[in-house]
Every structure is written in C-alpha cells, then in structure tokens.
Design a protein around this motif. Sequence first.
Motif, PDB file in Angstrom:
ATOM      1  N   ASN A   1       0.834  -1.206   0.000  1.00 61.95           N
ATOM      2  CA  ASN A   1       0.000   0.000   0.000  1.00 61.95           C
ATOM      3  C   ASN A   1       0.866   1.253   0.000  1.00 61.95           C
ATOM      4  O   ASN A   1       0.523   2.257  -0.653  1.00 61.95           O
ATOM      5  CB  ASN A   1      -0.926   0.000   1.218  1.00 61.95           C
ATOM      6  N   ARG A   2       1.984   1.210   0.724  1.00 64.52           N
ATOM      7  CA  ARG A   2       2.898   2.357   0.733  1.00 64.52           C
ATOM      8  C   ARG A   2       3.509   2.573  -0.656  1.00 64.52           C
ATOM      9  O   ARG A   2       3.774   3.704  -1.060  1.00 64.52           O
ATOM     10  CB  ARG A   2       3.989   2.153   1.773  1.00 64.52           C
ATOM     11  N   LEU A   3       3.793   1.481  -1.369  1.00 66.81           N
ATOM     12  CA  LEU A   3       4.343   1.621  -2.716  1.00 66.81           C
ATOM     13  C   LEU A   3       3.354   2.324  -3.647  1.00 66.81           C
ATOM     14  O   LEU A   3       3.751   3.076  -4.546  1.00 66.81           O
ATOM     15  CB  LEU A   3       4.715   0.253  -3.283  1.00 66.81           C
ATOM     16  N   GLU A   4       2.068   2.087  -3.450  1.00 69.01           N
ATOM     17  CA  GLU A   4       1.059   2.803  -4.236  1.00 69.01           C
ATOM     18  C   GLU A   4       1.161   4.303  -3.974  1.00 69.01           C
ATOM     19  O   GLU A   4       1.024   5.123  -4.896  1.00 69.01           O
ATOM     20  CB  GLU A   4      -0.339   2.293  -3.884  1.00 69.01           C
ATOM     21  N   ASP A   5       1.421   4.674  -2.721  1.00 71.53           N
ATOM     22  CA  ASP A   5       1.606   6.092  -2.399  1.00 71.53           C
ATOM     23  C   ASP A   5       2.808   6.667  -3.139  1.00 71.53           C
ATOM     24  O   ASP A   5       2.752   7.792  -3.656  1.00 71.53           O
ATOM     25  CB  ASP A   5       1.807   6.271  -0.892  1.00 71.53           C
ATOM     26  N   VAL A   6       3.899   5.898  -3.185  1.00 74.89           N
ATOM     27  CA  VAL A   6       5.107   6.368  -3.865  1.00 74.89           C
ATOM     28  C   VAL A   6       4.818   6.650  -5.338  1.00 74.89           C
ATOM     29  O   VAL A   6       5.172   7.707  -5.874  1.00 74.89           O
ATOM     30  CB  VAL A   6       6.251   5.336  -3.735  1.00 74.89           C
ATOM     31  N   LEU A   7       4.155   5.709  -6.006  1.00 78.28           N
ATOM     32  CA  LEU A   7       3.855   5.867  -7.424  1.00 78.28           C
ATOM     33  C   LEU A   7       2.948   7.067  -7.667  1.00 78.28           C
ATOM     34  O   LEU A   7       3.133   7.833  -8.625  1.00 78.28           O
ATOM     35  CB  LEU A   7       3.217   4.592  -7.970  1.00 78.28           C
ATOM     36  N   GLY A   8       1.960   7.251  -6.794  1.00 77.38           N
ATOM     37  CA  GLY A   8       1.059   8.391  -6.943  1.00 77.38           C
ATOM     38  C   GLY A   8       1.785   9.717  -6.766  1.00 77.38           C
ATOM     39  O   GLY A   8       1.549  10.674  -7.523  1.00 77.38           O
ATOM     40  N   MET A   9       2.656   9.792  -5.791  1.00 75.86           N
ATOM     41  CA  MET A   9       3.404  11.033  -5.551  1.00 75.86           C
ATOM     42  C   MET A   9       4.364  11.333  -6.689  1.00 75.86           C
ATOM     43  O   MET A   9       4.509  12.486  -7.102  1.00 75.86           O
ATOM     44  CB  MET A   9       4.164  10.921  -4.227  1.00 75.86           C
ATOM     45  N   LEU A  10       5.018  10.301  -7.218  1.00 72.13           N
ATOM     46  CA  LEU A  10       5.933  10.510  -8.339  1.00 72.13           C
ATOM     47  C   LEU A  10       5.178  11.000  -9.579  1.00 72.13           C
ATOM     48  O   LEU A  10       5.643  11.896 -10.296  1.00 72.13           O
ATOM     49  CB  LEU A  10       6.681   9.218  -8.658  1.00 72.13           C
ATOM     50  N   SER A  11       4.024  10.410  -9.829  1.00 74.61           N
ATOM     51  CA  SER A  11       3.247  10.822 -11.006  1.00 74.61           C
ATOM     52  C   SER A  11       2.751  12.251 -10.878  1.00 74.61           C
ATOM     53  O   SER A  11       2.485  12.925 -11.884  1.00 74.61           O
ATOM     54  CB  SER A  11       2.054   9.875 -11.207  1.00 74.61           C
TER      55      SER A  11
END
Length: 311
Positions: free
Chosen positions: A209-219
């Motif tokens: 779930n934290r990795l989903e946050d990373v991808l969203g923030m990068l995008s």
Amino acid sequence: MAGTATGTERSMTFESPVLELRKGSGEEASAEQSAALREAVRSGTLPTREEFLDAYPQFSTAACTFLSGSLVEGWGNVKSDIDAFVVTEEAEPPRSPSLLLMEESVSTQDPTVWIALGQLGPFRVDIEVWHVAQIDELVSRFVRPTEDGRNHYQGYTGSMSLHERDLFYRLCVGRPLTGSDWWGRQRQAIVESDYALWLAEDHKVGGENRLEDVLGMLSNGDARSAALAAREAFIIALSAVLAAHGDICPSRKWLPQRLERHQPPEISSEEAWRVLSMAGCVDSPGEWASETARLCHRLFLAVERALTEQR
C-alpha cells in the motif's frame, strides 16, 4: 543548557543532564544509582530470580516470570530499562503500595493486562502481568491444524495489536527467572506456529500500500514526499523479509542489529544501510524514490515466494 554572551553576540551550548530520573518515581537518581546502572549495563549483569522475588514477593506463585528487552538481547544502553513479564493463573495481581498497577486492553476473551513501573536493583523495570489463558488463546490462533495430516501455512484473518505482537517477541527472546518449563513450551509453540509467516504477510500487505503512495506522488511530481514514502515502504519490506526468516521483533529501532544477526540472502546489511540512510536522495529524490520502490517490489516478491512455498 548553558548560555554565554560576549558583547552583542550570544551562543548557546547544550550539555547532557547531570542527573537521571528514576522512571515513574518523580525522584532524581543518586550518583551511586547512576554509577551502578552504568556498570550493570557495561558488564551485562541482569537481575536474578532471587532479586526479582525479593523486590516483588507478590509474584512468587506465578506460573512464569521472565526478563526481556534490549538489555537481554545485548543491545541495551544506560537509558534502557528491564522488561519483566509475569504470567499467572490469578484473576488479578496482588495489590501493593509500592507498585502502581495500570490496565491495558488486549483482544483475548479476558481483555485486561496489568502494567506497572518499578525498580529492580539499579534498573528501571516495566512489569507486565498476563494470564496463562490469555497467552494460550493468542498462541492458538496460529497453530497449524494437524487433523487432515497436512502441514502448510494456513494464514490468519484476524489482527494482532502492537501490544500482543510485542508479547510474542518478548517471550521468544526472553530469559526465564521462574517457570522455565512453561516458558519453553510456549516459546516452542510460537516458533513452530504460523505467526512469523503471518507477520511477514501482514507487513507485505501494508508495504505494498505504501508503494502505491510512492507511485502516486511521483506521477504528481512530488519527489520529496515520494522519497519519504519510499523509505517507509523499505522499512516495512525489511521487516517482512526478516519475519519470513523468523524474526518477529515489532520494533524498528534495532533493524541494523537484526539484519546482522539473520543476514537474509535477499539483501545485504550494507545495501540496506545505504537505503535507510537515504544515500543519494538529496541530489535526486525522484530517482532515489523510484529505485527504492523497485527494490521494495523485489523484496516483497521474495516474501510472496516464501509464503507460497509454505501454503
């Protein structure tokens, strides 16, 4: 804190406290007490069965008493305290003017655990009083069924509070003072149960779930927030890998020591430290977050393979 002034300039310096407070007492420790504590930590000397029962005779009939925590693990320092656990059949621990008991709730049918702050020789001591039935109930959640002749990972659909997770860890690394047979049976039951694999899976789900946050923030172009989220995901990934290798410590503060102890093949201590210290992040936070996310993904895949092999 000390301040000095010269003309219009003023500089501030910070000094270590001269006195230490005895936890829970509101009193300052004497120089002799502080010196005794430092010597006990330096020499690795822990309280004995006799010293514990002399200090707290109300627990002499307990099914088991054991010490645990960073000092028992050999990772302590002069700011560490002793964690003492008392396991009893009694409905409620005996009252004592010298021991203030506080209630903590857990998820067992009997929901109350008692906690007290005290002193044991030169050490501060946190005492937790559990019932035998409470620990039996928690351990039973993860015992693999044997009726069908199969021996594979069953999983567990419930949750475990941080307090309950901490109990399992403290018991497994503890040093029994009394009731060593009971302690040995419970420790073996936890080690042979599904708990470590369940913990690895629980970490894996949270970390993904934290990795989903990373991808969203990068995008969204938020590289700095993505880097912080990636470091958080990496800590969870390390916890998942360690749990898959039997390390059930719920605390993050001893990650370097735990990696050195278990040396998981999935990642070296040196590589883990480079990520934990965020080496290279200042100059390129977005790139660092992306690389760290890919590393986390690789570690989570390794945990998934370990779980699949046990199912």
